[in-house]
Scaffold this active site. Structure first.
Site, PDB file in Angstrom:
ATOM      1  N   LYS A   1     -12.405 -58.449  10.015  1.00 46.60           N
ATOM      2  CA  LYS A   1     -11.482 -58.210   8.909  1.00 46.60           C
ATOM      3  C   LYS A   1     -12.303 -58.130   7.628  1.00 46.60           C
ATOM      4  O   LYS A   1     -13.066 -59.054   7.318  1.00 46.60           O
ATOM      5  CB  LYS A   1     -10.450 -59.335   8.811  1.00 46.60           C
ATOM      6  CG  LYS A   1      -9.442 -59.138   7.680  1.00 46.60           C
ATOM      7  CD  LYS A   1      -8.513 -60.329   7.540  1.00 46.60           C
ATOM      8  CE  LYS A   1      -7.523 -60.083   6.400  1.00 46.60           C
ATOM      9  NZ  LYS A   1      -6.753 -61.297   6.077  1.00 46.60           N
TER      10      LYS A   1
ATOM     11  N   TYR B   1     -14.233 -62.704   9.376  1.00 46.15           N
ATOM     12  CA  TYR B   1     -13.599 -62.365   8.096  1.00 46.15           C
ATOM     13  C   TYR B   1     -14.707 -62.191   7.065  1.00 46.15           C
ATOM     14  O   TYR B   1     -15.334 -63.169   6.639  1.00 46.15           O
ATOM     15  CB  TYR B   1     -12.626 -63.465   7.686  1.00 46.15           C
ATOM     16  CG  TYR B   1     -11.689 -63.122   6.540  1.00 46.15           C
ATOM     17  CD1 TYR B   1     -11.731 -61.884   5.899  1.00 46.15           C
ATOM     18  CD2 TYR B   1     -10.756 -64.047   6.100  1.00 46.15           C
ATOM     19  CE1 TYR B   1     -10.868 -61.584   4.859  1.00 46.15           C
ATOM     20  CE2 TYR B   1      -9.880 -63.757   5.055  1.00 46.15           C
ATOM     21  CZ  TYR B   1      -9.951 -62.525   4.443  1.00 46.15           C
ATOM     22  OH  TYR B   1      -9.095 -62.238   3.407  1.00 46.15           O
TER      23      TYR B   1
ATOM     24  N   THR C   1      -3.341 -66.504   2.780  1.00 41.36           N
ATOM     25  CA  THR C   1      -2.018 -66.568   2.168  1.00 41.36           C
ATOM     26  C   THR C   1      -1.292 -67.847   2.558  1.00 41.36           C
ATOM     27  O   THR C   1      -0.460 -68.352   1.810  1.00 41.36           O
ATOM     28  CB  THR C   1      -1.181 -65.344   2.575  1.00 41.36           C
ATOM     29  OG1 THR C   1      -1.936 -64.162   2.293  1.00 41.36           O
ATOM     30  CG2 THR C   1       0.135 -65.280   1.832  1.00 41.36           C
TER      31      THR C   1
END
Length: 307
Positions: free
Chosen positions: A160, A135, A48
């Site tokens: 994640k 991730y 983000t």
């Protein structure tokens, strides 16, 4: 001391002006507002936050600023990525800036096998003092045995998941050591969190927290506490239409969030190339959705407590 992540995870946007120059003071304000609103951790310069579009200098400034604004109240996790050598350069900058941990994004461009992925992430963990969160998404999807092997490294503390295969996640959890931390990292994670919660994955990141923190926290607390009736009201009234809107433009998982922050009064500027800002029509729809979300939150606050 182990890094803990108690609460909703905040992934701030990275403000810039029309020439894409970093606006560090607005970034500081954005991070400060998120910490004061009650996030459980700050994940700076990640997806983000437009990590792939940041220079090392801007990245270094943002990580240090996030650490200063968090002031020890919550951990600050910094993104890192690209190939191994560059990932370690960013990791060193994060160390110098005082970050608590790293989120290791998928390596740039290449499709690697499991052995290559393991070598890449082990090299990152070997080359930094910071604990590393893997991730999983895009070109970094792990077999359970790979996660189990990586989790044996003392520097690897979590995974994640941005891939969304709950069957694979179940097998990973069964194969890996019980000490590994798990995070739901799907875009607009609120829609999938009930399924992750059933696997024991209680941590998730909320892009909505960037511009509607009270709403995001209300949904988080409802999901955490098993008040699925409340969570479903928020999901059907706000989150599902947001996901529908997100699907109408490439890169909207980032650009809609920046637009939402701007609509709420903080001028964080446009998204950086190669992303594009949402169309005026879509920004109008987002503004209406924000109003709807605030109305839903007001309705919940006015509802009598069933207890």
């Amino acid at each position: 001391m182990p890094v803990t992540f108690d609460g909703l995870l905040f992934f701030p946007v990275t403000p810039c002006d029309e020439e894409e120059r970093l606006d560090l003071e607005v970034f500081r304000r954005h991070v400060r507002q998120g910490v004061e609103a009650g996030c459980g951790a700050v994940f700076a310069c990640c997806g983000t936050g437009e990590f792939p579009s940041l220079s090392l200098r801007d990245y270094t400034a943002c990580v240090a600023a996030a650490v200063e604004e968090a002031a020890g109240r919550v951990p600050v996790v910094a993104g890192t990525g690209y190939g191994t050598a560059m990932a370690l350069e960013f990791a060193r900058a994060a160390e110098d800036g005082g970050a608590s941990a790293l989120l290791a994004l998928p390596p740039y461009l290449v499709q690697a096998g499991q052995h290559g992925l393991r070598r890449h992430y082990e090299a990152i963990a070997d080359g930094t003092r910071l604990p590393v969160i893997l991730y999983q998404r895009d070109n970094a999807v792990f077999e359970p045995e790979t996660v189990a092997a990586l989790a044996e490294h003392p520097g690897v503390i979590g995974l994640k998941d941005g891939y969304g295969d709950l069957g694979l996640m179940r097998r990973i959890i069964e194969a890996a050591p019980p000490s590994l931390l798990y995070f739901n990292g799907l875009p607009t994670a609120e829609l999938s969190q009930a399924g992750y919660r059933d696997l024991g994955v209680v941590r998730y990141s909320s892009a909505v927290f960037c511009f509607l923190p009270d709403l995001a926290l209300a949904c988080y607390e409802a999901l955490r506490d098993g008040r699925d009736d409340v969570a479903n009201r928020l999901i059907e009234g706000f989150y599902r239409p947001l996901v529908d809107l997100r699907g109408e433009g490439p890169g909207y998982a980032v650009s809609l969030i920046k637009a939402g922050v701007r609509l709420r009064g903080l001028d964080v500027g446009p998204v950086r190339r190669p992303l594009s800002d949402p169309s005026p029509e879509h920004i109008d729809r987002l503004a209406a959705l924000i109003d709807r979300g605030l109305a839903l939150l007001d309705e919940l606050e006015r509802s009598p407590d069933p207890a």
